[in-house]
Design a protein around this motif. Structure first.
Motif, PDB file in Angstrom:
ATOM      1  N   MET B   1       0.832  -1.204   0.000  1.00 10.46           N
ATOM      2  CA  MET B   1       0.000   0.000   0.000  1.00 10.46           C
ATOM      3  C   MET B   1       0.874   1.265   0.000  1.00 10.46           C
ATOM      4  O   MET B   1       1.940   1.310   0.605  1.00 10.46           O
ATOM      5  N   TYR B   2       0.363   2.281  -0.656  1.00 14.39           N
ATOM      6  CA  TYR B   2       1.029   3.590  -0.623  1.00 14.39           C
ATOM      7  C   TYR B   2       0.558   4.370   0.597  1.00 14.39           C
ATOM      8  O   TYR B   2      -0.377   3.961   1.289  1.00 14.39           O
ATOM      9  N   ARG B   3       1.224   5.494   0.839  1.00 15.65           N
ATOM     10  CA  ARG B   3       0.854   6.337   1.985  1.00 15.65           C
ATOM     11  C   ARG B   3       0.814   7.791   1.534  1.00 15.65           C
ATOM     12  O   ARG B   3       1.512   8.178   0.597  1.00 15.65           O
ATOM     13  N   ILE B   4       0.044   8.573   2.232  1.00 14.37           N
ATOM     14  CA  ILE B   4       0.039  10.014   1.971  1.00 14.37           C
ATOM     15  C   ILE B   4       0.574  10.725   3.206  1.00 14.37           C
ATOM     16  O   ILE B   4       0.138  10.452   4.329  1.00 14.37           O
ATOM     17  N   GLY B   5       1.550  11.593   2.983  1.00 12.59           N
ATOM     18  CA  GLY B   5       2.078  12.396   4.081  1.00 12.59           C
ATOM     19  C   GLY B   5       1.835  13.868   3.799  1.00 12.59           C
ATOM     20  O   GLY B   5       1.996  14.329   2.665  1.00 12.59           O
ATOM     21  N   ILE B   6       1.392  14.583   4.815  1.00 18.03           N
ATOM     22  CA  ILE B   6       1.200  16.033   4.666  1.00 18.03           C
ATOM     23  C   ILE B   6       1.958  16.746   5.778  1.00 18.03           C
ATOM     24  O   ILE B   6       1.745  16.479   6.966  1.00 18.03           O
ATOM     25  N   ASP B   7       2.858  17.620   5.372  1.00 13.26           N
ATOM     26  CA  ASP B   7       3.629  18.413   6.322  1.00 13.26           C
ATOM     27  C   ASP B   7       3.063  19.833   6.309  1.00 13.26           C
ATOM     28  O   ASP B   7       3.238  20.578   5.356  1.00 13.26           O
ATOM     29  N   LEU B   8       2.353  20.139   7.379  1.00 15.70           N
ATOM     30  CA  LEU B   8       1.726  21.460   7.498  1.00 15.70           C
ATOM     31  C   LEU B   8       2.703  22.389   8.215  1.00 15.70           C
ATOM     32  O   LEU B   8       3.035  22.162   9.386  1.00 15.70           O
ATOM     33  N   GLY B   9       3.160  23.406   7.497  1.00 13.39           N
ATOM     34  CA  GLY B   9       4.104  24.335   8.109  1.00 13.39           C
ATOM     35  C   GLY B   9       3.509  25.730   8.211  1.00 13.39           C
ATOM     36  O   GLY B   9       2.472  26.020   7.600  1.00 13.39           O
ATOM     37  N   GLY B  10       4.165  26.574   8.964  1.00 18.49           N
ATOM     38  CA  GLY B  10       3.704  27.951   9.060  1.00 18.49           C
ATOM     39  C   GLY B  10       3.810  28.685   7.740  1.00 18.49           C
ATOM     40  O   GLY B  10       3.029  29.596   7.440  1.00 18.49           O
ATOM     41  N   THR B  11       4.751  28.261   6.889  1.00 13.52           N
ATOM     42  CA  THR B  11       4.977  28.914   5.602  1.00 13.52           C
ATOM     43  C   THR B  11       4.395  28.116   4.438  1.00 13.52           C
ATOM     44  O   THR B  11       3.684  28.653   3.603  1.00 13.52           O
ATOM     45  N   ASN B  12       4.719  26.822   4.389  1.00 14.55           N
ATOM     46  CA  ASN B  12       4.257  25.987   3.283  1.00 14.55           C
ATOM     47  C   ASN B  12       3.550  24.727   3.769  1.00 14.55           C
ATOM     48  O   ASN B  12       3.795  24.254   4.880  1.00 14.55           O
ATOM     49  N   ILE B  13       2.699  24.216   2.874  1.00 15.30           N
ATOM     50  CA  ILE B  13       2.138  22.877   3.047  1.00 15.30           C
ATOM     51  C   ILE B  13       2.820  21.978   2.018  1.00 15.30           C
ATOM     52  O   ILE B  13       2.909  22.361   0.847  1.00 15.30           O
ATOM     53  N   VAL B  14       3.315  20.838   2.445  1.00 14.87           N
ATOM     54  CA  VAL B  14       3.864  19.858   1.507  1.00 14.87           C
ATOM     55  C   VAL B  14       3.025  18.595   1.615  1.00 14.87           C
ATOM     56  O   VAL B  14       2.747  18.133   2.722  1.00 14.87           O
ATOM     57  N   ALA B  15       2.613  18.062   0.463  1.00  9.94           N
ATOM     58  CA  ALA B  15       1.898  16.782   0.454  1.00  9.94           C
ATOM     59  C   ALA B  15       2.664  15.823  -0.436  1.00  9.94           C
ATOM     60  O   ALA B  15       3.173  16.216  -1.495  1.00  9.94           O
ATOM     61  N   ALA B  16       2.771  14.586  -0.007  1.00 12.22           N
ATOM     62  CA  ALA B  16       3.510  13.600  -0.788  1.00 12.22           C
ATOM     63  C   ALA B  16       2.808  12.256  -0.772  1.00 12.22           C
ATOM     64  O   ALA B  16       2.129  11.911   0.202  1.00 12.22           O
ATOM     65  N   VAL B  17       2.975  11.534  -1.867  1.00 11.77           N
ATOM     66  CA  VAL B  17       2.608  10.120  -1.882  1.00 11.77           C
ATOM     67  C   VAL B  17       3.913   9.348  -1.756  1.00 11.77           C
ATOM     68  O   VAL B  17       4.893   9.657  -2.451  1.00 11.77           O
ATOM     69  N   THR B  18       3.964   8.390  -0.846  1.00 13.95           N
ATOM     70  CA  THR B  18       5.162   7.565  -0.705  1.00 13.95           C
ATOM     71  C   THR B  18       4.789   6.105  -0.892  1.00 13.95           C
ATOM     72  O   THR B  18       3.623   5.731  -0.759  1.00 13.95           O
ATOM     73  N   ASP B  19       5.805   5.318  -1.197  1.00  9.55           N
ATOM     74  CA  ASP B  19       5.547   3.874  -1.229  1.00  9.55           C
ATOM     75  C   ASP B  19       5.643   3.337   0.201  1.00  9.55           C
ATOM     76  O   ASP B  19       5.844   4.099   1.152  1.00  9.55           O
ATOM     77  N   GLU B  20       5.539   2.034   0.326  1.00 15.86           N
ATOM     78  CA  GLU B  20       5.510   1.428   1.661  1.00 15.86           C
ATOM     79  C   GLU B  20       6.806   1.671   2.423  1.00 15.86           C
ATOM     80  O   GLU B  20       6.815   1.737   3.642  1.00 15.86           O
ATOM     81  N   LYS B  21       7.899   1.798   1.667  1.00 13.18           N
ATOM     82  CA  LYS B  21       9.198   2.015   2.323  1.00 13.18           C
ATOM     83  C   LYS B  21       9.489   3.498   2.535  1.00 13.18           C
ATOM     84  O   LYS B  21      10.619   3.883   2.808  1.00 13.18           O
ATOM     85  N   LEU B  22       8.477   4.305   2.322  1.00 17.20           N
ATOM     86  CA  LEU B  22       8.555   5.752   2.566  1.00 17.20           C
ATOM     87  C   LEU B  22       9.412   6.507   1.548  1.00 17.20           C
ATOM     88  O   LEU B  22       9.870   7.622   1.812  1.00 17.20           O
TER      89      LEU B  22
END
Lengths: 309, 309
Positions: B1-22
C-alpha cells in the motif's frame, strides 16, 4: 504479601517492611559509610532489612520481594548500579548480591524514580499516571512517571534533569558543567546563596545567624527579614525555572516536590504555581499540572523502593 | 500500500505520496497562508494530497492512510491540533475534517515528532529505538522517540524542549519567556547574533554582507573570517548546551539534527560531539549517543508524516 524497601543514600541506608498498601510496618536506618567496599555496604543493607523483619515479626517468606532505590545511574533491567558518584560505585551488581543473601527477588531503580513511583502509588500523586517528582536536597533528583511507569529513556541512565543547564556559564556544578539546575535549586545552593547575601550585607540578621541552613534562612524570611526574603524569593524562581523546563518537556499531570525543601509546603508552592502559570509553554491557557508537596516526605525513598516490588 | 504524508508548516504545506518504504513517489507544495480560516487551509491540504495522487497516477484506494505533521500542540489520540501559535489555531479537529473529505484514516502528530519518527523509520536513526530529533530552523522543534514510539508525556502536548531556558533572564523568546534554547539555537537566533556582531565590528566582512543569513554567516566563517567564526563557534555551543540537557534527560541512542542548520553536516557535528563528550552527565565515561545529521533533510517532515500511517 509484605514488601521490603531499601533506600540507599549517600549518607544513610533506610530499610523498611511495608504492607501491601505500602504502609510502613517497621523501618530501621544506619549510616552508609560509602567509603567502604560496596560488598560491605550491601551486606549492611541486607542486615538492616533483616532487622526490620525481626522488629516487625514478619517472616521473609511472607514478603513478595525487595525493592531498592539507589542514587545515580541504575540499570533496572540488569539490576546493576552503573554509576553512583556519591557512593563511588561503578557497575555494581546490586540485585544479584542482595538476592543471593536474602533469597528474595530484588528490583532496582534510581532513588528519585522510586520516590516518584511511590508518590504515584500512595502519595501526593495517587491516581495520576503522568507524574514528575523532584527531590530538592543536597542535590536535585528527578523522577518521571509516564503512563504509570518509570521513564528512563533508552534505559541506560534515566532522567538526570538536575544536570540541565539553566544558566549557561553560571555556577560550577558537581557534575563538572556550569549552570546546572542543581547548582541553583538544591538546598546546598540555597545555603550558598544565603551565605553570599550575608557576606554582601554584613550587618543583616542573616549575617548574624549562628548557622545558615535551609531551615534558618526560611525562618528568617518568614519573620519578615528583607535580606533573607530576597534570597528565598530568588531561590524559588530558580526552582520554578527548572520545573517550567521539565513541564514543557514532559507535560505531567502532577509535579511533586520532595526532599527537605519540599517540606516547606504551600509557602513554597504558591509562588511556584504563579511563576509556572505565567511561564510554561501555553501560559495560562494550557492545562496546568498540579503542583504538590511530597506526602511520603522523608519516607518517599523507602516507600518508593517498596513500591517497585 | 502507498501512503500520503502532509507536512503542514507555518509557511508551506507539503503533500507527498510515498511507497511502503517511505520513498517519495510524488510531492507538491503550496504556501499555507495561515491567516485564512482553518477550514480553507485544511481544504488546501486535501487538494494538494489529491494533486500528488493525480501526478503519481496512484489511486486513493491503494493508500493505507494519511499522516499529518503539524506545528504546535497536537492531540494525536483525538486528532486535534490543540494550539499552534504560528497558524493561529486552537482546538482544530484536523483529522476529522481531512478524513471526511478524503475518505481515508488520518493520523496526526507534532511536526518534530513526525520527523523524529521518520528518521527512525528511514533516515539517520534507522534501526534505533531511542532517538532525539531536533529541527533547527526558524524555531527549534524537538521530537523524542522512546522504545520505538513517539514520546509525548501525558499526551496533551509533547516535548516543547525549544522552550526550556538555558540562560535565565536572557533573550526574549516568542513564547514569552526569557532565555529559551530556541532564542539561542534557532537559525533566527544565529542571524540575530550575527547582526549584533556586525554592529559591534562595523569594519568587518560580516558587517559588509548584503544579507546576513545562516548560509552567508557560515560561508564567511568557513572562509576564515574571525568575526564570523566567533559568531558560529558561540552558536554551536548554544546548540550543544541544549542538546546536553536533553541527552541528560532522555539518554537517547542517537541525536539527529535537522532543519536548515542540520544541512551543515559534519562541520556542525564535530564540535558538538566534542562539547557533549565533555559536558553530558558521566562525561567521557558514559555511553555517548550518536550525533547525526538528518538524512531526510527538507523532506524530514513529510516523510515523517507518511511514516505515521
Amino acid at each position: 504479601m509484605y514488601r521490603i524497601g531499601i533506600d540507599l543514600g549517600g549518607t544513610n541506608i533506610v530499610a523498611a517492611v511495608t504492607d501491601e498498601k505500602l504502609n510502613i510496618v517497621e523501618s530501621v536506618f544506619a549510616p552508609t559509610r560509602a567509603y567502604r567496599p560496596f560488598e560491605e555496604v550491601i551486606a549492611d543493607m541486607c542486615t538492616l532489612a533483616e532487622s526490620a523483619l525481626a522488629l516487625s515479626g514478619i517472616n521473609k517468606s511472607d514478603c513478595s520481594g525487595i525493592g531498592v532505590g539507589s542514587p545515580g545511574n541504575c540499570d533496572s533491567e540488569m539490576g546493576i548500579v552503573r554509576r553512583a558518584y556519591n557512593l563511588g560505585w561503578k557497575d555494581v551488581p546490586l540485585c544479584e548480591l542482595i538476592s543471593a543473601r536474602m533469597g528474595l527477588m530484588t528490583t532496582l531503580a534510581n532513588d528519585a524514580d522510586a520516590a516518584a513511583y511511590g508518590e504515584m502509588k500512595t502519595g501526593a500523586a495517587k491516581g495520576k499516571k503522568n507524574v514528575l517528582f523532584t527531590a530538592l536536597g543536597t542535590g536535585v533528583g528527578v523522577g518521571v512517571i509516564t503512563d504509570g511507569k518509570i521513564y528512563s529513556g533508552a534505559g541506560r541512565g534515566g532522567v538526570e534533569a538536575g544536570h540541565t543547564v539553566i544558566m549557561m556559564g553560571g555556577e560550577k556544578c558537581t557534575c563538572g558543567r556550569r549552570g546546572c539546575w542543581e547548582a541553583y535549586a538544591s538546598a546546598t545552593a540555597l545555603i550558598r546563596q544565603a551565605k553570599q547575601a550575608a557576606a554582601e550585607h554584613p550587618s543583616s540578621k542573616l549575617a548574624s545567624l549562628e548557622e545558615i541552613s535551609g531551615r534558618t534562612v526560611f525562618e528568617l524570611a518568614d519573620a519578615g527579614d528583607a535580606v533573607a526574603k530576597e534570597v528565598v524569593d530568588k531561590y524559588v524562581i530558580y526552582i520554578a525555572e527548572g520545573l517550567a523546563n521539565l513541564i514543557n518537556i514532559f507535560d505531567p499531570e502532577a509535579v511533586v516536590i520532595g526532599g527537605g525543601i519540599g517540606d516547606r509546603g504551600e509557602k513554597l508552592l504558591v509562588p511556584i504555581r504563579e511563576f509556572l502559570a505565567d511561564n510554561c509553554f501555553g501560559g495560562r491557557e494550557r492545562i496546568q499540572p498540579e503542583i504538590l508537596s511530597s506526602v511520603n516526605r522523608a519516607n518517599a525513598g523507602v516507600i518508593g523502593a517498596a513500591a517497585l516490588v
